[in-house]
Every structure is written in structure tokens, then in C-alpha cells.
Motif scaffolding. Structure first.
Motif, short mmCIF file in Angstrom:
data_model
loop_
_atom_site.label_atom_id
_atom_site.label_comp_id
_atom_site.label_asym_id
_atom_site.label_seq_id
_atom_site.Cartn_x
_atom_site.Cartn_y
_atom_site.Cartn_z
N ALA A 286 19.54 7.23 10.86
CA ALA A 286 19.86 6.07 10.03
C ALA A 286 20.58 6.51 8.75
O ALA A 286 21.58 5.91 8.33
N TYR A 287 20.07 7.57 8.17
CA TYR A 287 20.69 8.04 6.93
C TYR A 287 22.14 8.47 7.18
O TYR A 287 23.05 8.13 6.42
N VAL A 288 22.32 9.22 8.25
CA VAL A 288 23.68 9.70 8.53
C VAL A 288 24.63 8.53 8.75
O VAL A 288 25.77 8.52 8.26
N ALA A 289 24.15 7.51 9.47
CA ALA A 289 25.02 6.37 9.72
C ALA A 289 25.40 5.66 8.44
O ALA A 289 26.53 5.18 8.28
N GLU A 290 24.46 5.63 7.50
CA GLU A 290 24.75 4.90 6.26
C GLU A 290 25.41 5.75 5.19
O GLU A 290 25.91 5.23 4.21
N ASP B 203 21.64 17.46 14.64
CA ASP B 203 22.95 17.52 13.98
C ASP B 203 24.06 17.15 14.95
O ASP B 203 24.95 16.35 14.64
N ALA B 204 24.01 17.75 16.12
CA ALA B 204 25.07 17.49 17.09
C ALA B 204 25.09 16.02 17.50
O ALA B 204 26.16 15.40 17.60
N LEU B 205 23.90 15.46 17.69
CA LEU B 205 23.86 14.04 18.07
C LEU B 205 24.38 13.15 16.95
O LEU B 205 25.06 12.15 17.19
N ALA B 206 24.08 13.53 15.71
CA ALA B 206 24.57 12.74 14.58
C ALA B 206 26.10 12.71 14.60
O ALA B 206 26.74 11.66 14.45
N GLY B 207 26.69 13.90 14.80
CA GLY B 207 28.15 13.94 14.86
C GLY B 207 28.69 13.15 16.04
O GLY B 207 29.70 12.44 15.93
N GLU C 248 17.61 4.27 18.92
CA GLU C 248 18.10 4.64 20.23
C GLU C 248 18.48 6.13 20.26
O GLU C 248 18.14 6.85 21.20
N THR C 249 19.17 6.56 19.22
CA THR C 249 19.55 7.97 19.19
C THR C 249 18.31 8.85 19.14
O THR C 249 18.24 9.89 19.82
#
Lengths: 231, 231, 231, 231
Positions: B91-95, B173-177, B189-190
Motif C-alpha cells: 500500500a505504501y509503495v502504491a501511494e 521488492d520485486a513484486l512492488a516493482g 491482493e499482492t
DNA sequence: CATGAATGAGCCTTCATTCAT
DNA sequence: AATGAATGAAGGCTCATTCAT
């Protein structure tokens, strides 16, 4: 000295310097000196700093992918194929530290053309792993006889398989860095660690499951699988 | 304008610029202009370009770690704690896309002092996850009563726990990217995707196991958990 | 020091250096030193070497054209107008040797953007002279009463007038260079020489005609119209 | 291949390249390639870039002067001699555009040794025209019988004749450039235009005088002497 | 406090020129 | 004779950093 050899020599030096100082902090003077050629030769052979870096990326990525894909023979069972690929990956990283540093740490921070280059290479790996994951799913689960819906998670959709592949590749990258930081261990051991997490999963392991050992390759420097001291 | 506020304003602009152009391609002129202050102010408050970047790293890492550790309440069961932490992370990465870009892509390519800074932050995260893993192991497996050897893999040594933590963080990390690249999806979901891999493991899933769904947070833009199109 | 003044100072130095060494042989270091400013200032104010040169061209061309067009008052009879314009031109060249050298010798040898700039300025002059020539033709020759064809050469077509203008401007340029090479003479004298050739023509002069003298301007250095020694 | 021929081949290529790109923008690599010889040959035969350029200048100037002086047969009446010289000049320029570009535009912008070279060639032309002018003056005006002062302008002193020659040469140069820019016309026509200005003068022309036509050379591409459109 | 003005230092790139074969 | 291979030297341009006001 023949042209091809000189070029390899330059790329070797460039990878060394780039991995040590980073792209921007590496000057062409420095690379030329490390290559033992003059700066104009660098430009004559490789064109520009960016082109030189791109050439490094391409060569190192090709080598890495070659080593991994050669190890993961298509005939094998999927789990074994993955394990061998990971082993080859960790072995390659251990033996070509600079190569991996450039690919993993430097290449991503650059501008468009180079990022695209390395993203393409990584994408190639991810696609291979994605295919592997999907094949494993198809192979192990028979299609439901009664025509009912497939059990959830059994036939991962394209997105799920890709996500799994991303997670595996990311985890492998992180473990590679960890091994480089904390001291060497046999690549088979590192591969086993990762297989334990992704293949068996954490919860089953908590109840005693363990991904089977494999004997260390004899030629490796550390026959006994010592644990790296952590903290 | 009070000093603290000015400083935050500068850091905001710097993170934005650094994430867009990269460290070296970002000039102090550009950052000063984006901060709406003059260049001497930048130097007066932050000291140097490197110090400014380090300050960005520190602040963004603190925020990220804060968000994650707040979500992973200590009282919870370990799996749930991990799941919530991952959800908060995604969530943080998306925002805060810029924040994560700087931390993940830019900071690692720099020279010594900055790499050390970001390594410290990452180490903090890894240590937390390591502790979580170790706690899970202790909690779920009773000590063998008969004094026999503990089942392999059940009580992971320090190295094994650390390796597991590294793999988890790397995979996250990889999934965030991947999510940033392929289009947004709910962080829950992620997180579920990742938990499915690391907690259950691939093989059990191939036989039908599935990490349980959680309902999507209502305020998220996409109520139905659509799959990102892959390829 | 205010910005505008600094800029003029830089242009002054640049014209001096460019005229002495030529465009390519002049380095920005040299110009910066001659301007008594640092190189970055040069770039901050003028942008690039090419832009700096173009700025020189524009300024010098404007000055030259200004001086000439101010002297050639529109109300005058055409011959007198031409004579005054030429006088102003030769006076300008004598007093701004560098300016003319840059315009005449350096600017034409450069690449597209600069050549276009100087060609535009020259074109402006040529058009003015063309108009003058055409006006002279219209004024002095009444339209034929009987509707017969105008005598050849009397109403020069557009091409002829343009050719005449080109010849005049080219001759003036050459004479300006000659005067700079062989030693100064009053601009009125040079103008008279040229008027004698183009206005009266050689043949009439061979039979004694002479374009009338005009008294030398008092402030000029050489009151008596000495002949430059030739060869 | 004999040495002399190779050398001509190199000079041909060099003139072509120099005229297209200018002196500094032309690299020895480019010239060597255009000459179809290797770079060391270029240096062996011509010595240096500057020497190569000087050799180009010398050869092209010799050719141009040769063509002109061959046309201006000494036996002719002065006006006719001038007209034929001019015609030959314009014809030469039209057929050897590169040659003239190098001489007129490139050579003057360079440093000392080359400027001296081209100045020498131009001086040779100017001297010839000067002699012509002086001869015309002597021939057409009888010495005053009564020992009184010669009419002004009739016996031009050395300076006056030289000035006239400069004007003529400068005008011819400008017209040559104008013709190249605006489209071809028969050289006889261009020569007539110039003769009309300098030989008859503007004022007589304004009253109907016109320098006599000469028929166009038959082999020229445009039989009818079309006017180039102006503006 | 805040800034317009100014600079030392360094990097990428190119090119005329020369060996070793 | 002829050339592929190699380089010293220099130039344009930028940027982090600092005064003087």
C-alpha cells in the motif's frame, strides 16, 4: 592484438570499474586506464560511454542467462529444473561478482535506453520462470472430471504465474546479494534455502518439512556447508 | 516560514526530482527550483548534494518502515503479522511511488556513504522479518521430548532465518516493482500472492492449497480484485 | 555588475577574439579570459559557442546596417544617397575593424545557422541598394511616350537591379578590405573612388570625367587625402 | 598508380570535402575515405591538413587564374579584354563550384599561412586588372599638350587604379556568389551585367546606355538569357 | 534571512598525427 | 609501397559549491 580480443579486454575492465564506482562516478579515463588502452580506442570500439555500458549489460546478461538456461535442462521435472537453474545462478554470481553488481545495482538506476536493455534481459528470465511455474501447475493437477471449476490457485492465471515468477526472481536476487555480503557458501546450499521457501513454503516447514539436501559440488571451495555468520 | 517546514518542502521536491531523473542527472538547480527556494538555502539547510540525498533516503526509509511496523502488530499470530506487514508495504509503495523509486532504484547505485545508509534501513527490515521467522519456528514446533535431534529445518539456525528473511524482502521488492509496472491492484491482493508463495509454498499449492483471501479495503479504487493483464 | 553590461563586455571580447583567430581556432577559454569572466558565465549568458558567435554577428550586423541606413537619408537624390551610405560604411569599417572582419571573413565559412544569419543581414543591405537602383532608374527616365519598348537597361528588370546591387555591395566589401590592408584613407575618398567606378563608369572616366570630391570630415585623422602606397 | 595521379585524386577529394563541410569540420578520415586512399598516404603525400588545404588553394587558384588569363588575350582592346576575362571567370565558377567555394568562402576564414596563400592568388588577379585599368587610361587619354595638370581621374595614380581593380574583383566575386545562389545564367550575361555597371557606369545607363550584348555561347544550357527571378 | 552572481574542476568526445607490419 | 591500429592533446559544456549584498 586482434580487434575482438581488445574489445573483450575493454568490456572486462569496464564491468570492473562500473561495478566498483557506479556508472556516473566512473570516468572514461579510468576505464581506459584499467583496460590498458587509450581513450580514443575506447570510443573507436564502443562508441560512447552509454554504448559501452550497454555493451557491458548485454554481454553480462547474456552470460548469466546462458549459464542459467544451460543448467535448467528442459527435460527435467519442474522442481528440479528450478533448483538447478537457481544453483547455476548463485554459482555464477559468486564467480562473477562484478557482473552481477552491474546488472543488479547499476543498470537500473540509469536512463531510458539502458534501463530498457536490462529490463529486457530480466524479462527474459522472468518469462522463463513464468513458463516453468505454469507448466508445473498443468502437470501436477489433473483437469477436474466433472467440469466443475478448477480449484482456486491450482491453475494460476497469467497474472498469478507472473507474480510468482517475479517473487522468485526477486528473492533470488536478494539472496545473491546476501551471500556476497555475508560470505560465500556453496550455491547448492543457497538454492536449497530458496527452494525451501518457495517450493515447500514456510508453514509446511514449520511442521517438519524440508527440501531435500543435495551434495555440494566437489570443485567448490567450501566442501562443508558452513553457515554464514549472521550478525 | 519555520525552518522545519522549509526543510520538509525541500526534501519533498528532492525526492520527486531524484526519483524522476536519478541522482546524477538531478541538478541542484533543478531541486532548488522545484523546492521554490534559492540554491544557497538548500546548502544552508542540507549541506551538500550527497547529504541531501542521504536525508531523503533516511526520511523515506523511516516512513516506509514506520508504516509497515505499525501494521504488523506484535500481538498477532506470525502469519497474520507478516501478511499485514506486506499489505502495508504494498500500500505504501502504491501511494508513494517516488519514495520507493528512490529507495529501491536510485540509492543502491551510488557510492559508499549512501549505500551504507540504505543498507542500514533495509537491514532493519530484514532483522524484523528474521525475528518473525524465528518466532514462528519456535512457536509452532514443540521441543522434541525425547531429546532426539530436532527435525531438520524446523529450528532454523540464524543463517537460515536470515536467508528466509532476505528472500521474503527481495520478493516483496520485486513484486512492488511489478505492480508499479503492470498497473495497480489492491495491496491485499499482492500480499496474498506473496503469502501464497512463501507461506504455503509452490508444491502444496499445486495440490490445491490456497492462502485464504481477504476482503479488499473498501477505499481502494478497484473493488473487484482484477488481475493485471500479463504480457 | 549588471547583467546587460556584462553581456556587452563578453560580446566585445568575443568579436575581438573571433576576428583575430577565426571561429574554430578561438576557444571558449580564450574568449572567457579576454572577457575577464569565467567560462560558465559565458555559457550562462550566451548559451553555447555557436550562439555566442551568432549573437556577435547579429549585434555587429545591426550596428553596421544602422550606421549605413542612418547616413543614407531617404529624402536625398539617389546618387547622393548612395554616396553617403558608402561613406558611412567605409567609416564604420575603419572604426570597427574587428566587427567587419567577423562579418565578412569569418561568418561565411561557418555552418548553416550562422551563414543564414549573416546572409539575412547582407540580404537586407542588398535589398536596400536594389531599391535605390530601381528608384534611380524610374526617376531619371521618363516612360516612353509612344508606347514603344523602353530602352534596354533603362528600366532594369528585377534581376538586373539585384545584380547591380550585388556588384555594388561586393565592390564595397572588397574596397573596405583593401583600405584595411593598405592603410587608412578618409572614408569620403574611398566612397568617391567607388562612386567613380559604379556611378560614372570607367569609360567616361577614361575621357576625363570624375565623380565630384567631397571635403573630408574634419575629425578624420588624415586631412589631406593621401594615396595609400600600393605594392 | 603513379604518384602524380594519386596526388591529384587526393586534391580532388579534398576540394570536394572542404567545400562541402568547411575546413575545420572536414576530418582527415573523411578526406582519406573520399580519396580512396589510406590516411598515412595522405600524410605521406601532402604532409599535414594545413598543407593539404594550402595545396588545394594553390591548385584551384592556379586553374582559375589560368582560365581567366587565357581568355583575356593581351592583344585585345582593354574593354573587350576585361569582358572576356569576366566571362571566363563566371564560366569557371559555374563549372567548378567547389573550387570557388573553397577559395572564396573557406580560405579566408583560416589562420595566417592559408590566408596569405589565398591573398597572394587574389593579389595576382588584382594586379592584372590594375594593369589593365592603367593601360586603358593611358591609351584613351592623350597627354595634355600644354603641360597643364592632367585632368583629375584621367591618369589614375597607382592607388586609384588599384582601388578600381579591387572594386571590380570584389564585384565579380559577389556576382559569382549571386549566380550560384539564384540559379544559373550564361556567363556572358553575367559579364555584361558587370560591364554595364563598371564600364559604362550607372548614370549613363540611367539615360539609356547599355553595354552591348554578346551572343550566348552555344553549348550553354540556357540559350535564351533568362533572368533569374529575384526575391 | 535570503539570493543573484560567479567559478574551479572535471568529463565526454574528437581529431590530427604516427608506428609496426 | 601501403595500412590497420593506436594515441596525446585539447575543446565544449556542465555542475556542485560559494561570496557579496
Amino acid at each position: 592484438m586482434p580487434r575482438a580480443q581488445r574489445e573483450q579486454q575493454m568490456l572486462d575492465a569496464a564491468v570492473r570499474v562500473f561495478s566498483r564506482c557506479g556508472y556516473h562516478a566512473s570516468s572514461m579515463d579510468e576505464i581506459a586506464e584499467a583496460s590498458d588502452v587509450s581513450k580514443p580506442m575506447l570510443y573507436l570500439y564502443l562508441g560512447s560511454k552509454e554504448a559501452l555500458f550497454a555493451a557491458c549489460i548485454r554481454r553480462e546478461a547474456d552470460r548469466l542467462i546462458g549459464a542459467v538456461s544451460q543448467a535448467a535442462e528442459p527435460g527435467l521435472e519442474t522442481g528440479e529444473q528450478l533448483r538447478r537453474g537457481l544453483t547455476a545462478f548463485f554459482a555464477y554470481v559468486a564467480e562473477h561478482r562484478d557482473s552481477w553488481t552491474v546488472l543488479y545495482q547499476q543498470a537500473r538506476a540509469q536512463g531510458e535506453p539502458i534501463v530498457a536493455e536490462v529490463a529486457a534481459a530480466r524479462g527474459q528470465v522472468v518469462r522463463a520462470v513464468t513458463a516453468l511455474v505454469r507448466r508445473a501447475a498443468r502437470a501436477s493437477v489433473p483437469a477436474p472430471r466433472d467440469g466443475g471449476p478448477a480449484p482456486a490457485g491450482v491453475r494460476p492465471d497469467r497474472g498469478e504465474a507472473a507474480a510468482v515468477a517475479q517473487a522468485i526472481v526477486g528473492a533470488a536476487d536478494a539472496l545473491a546479494g546476501w551471500v556476497l555480503d555475508t560470505g560465500p557458501e556453496p550455491p547448492e546450499e543457497t538454492a536449497r534455502r530458496l527452494m525451501s521457501v518457495i517450493w515447500i513454503g514456510l508453514e509446511p516447514r514449520l511442521h517438519g518439512a524440508r527440501y531435500p539436501e543435495t551434495e555440494c559440488r566437489s570443485e567448490h571451495q567450501q566442501p562443508e556447508c558452513q553457515q554464514p555468520e549472521y550478525q
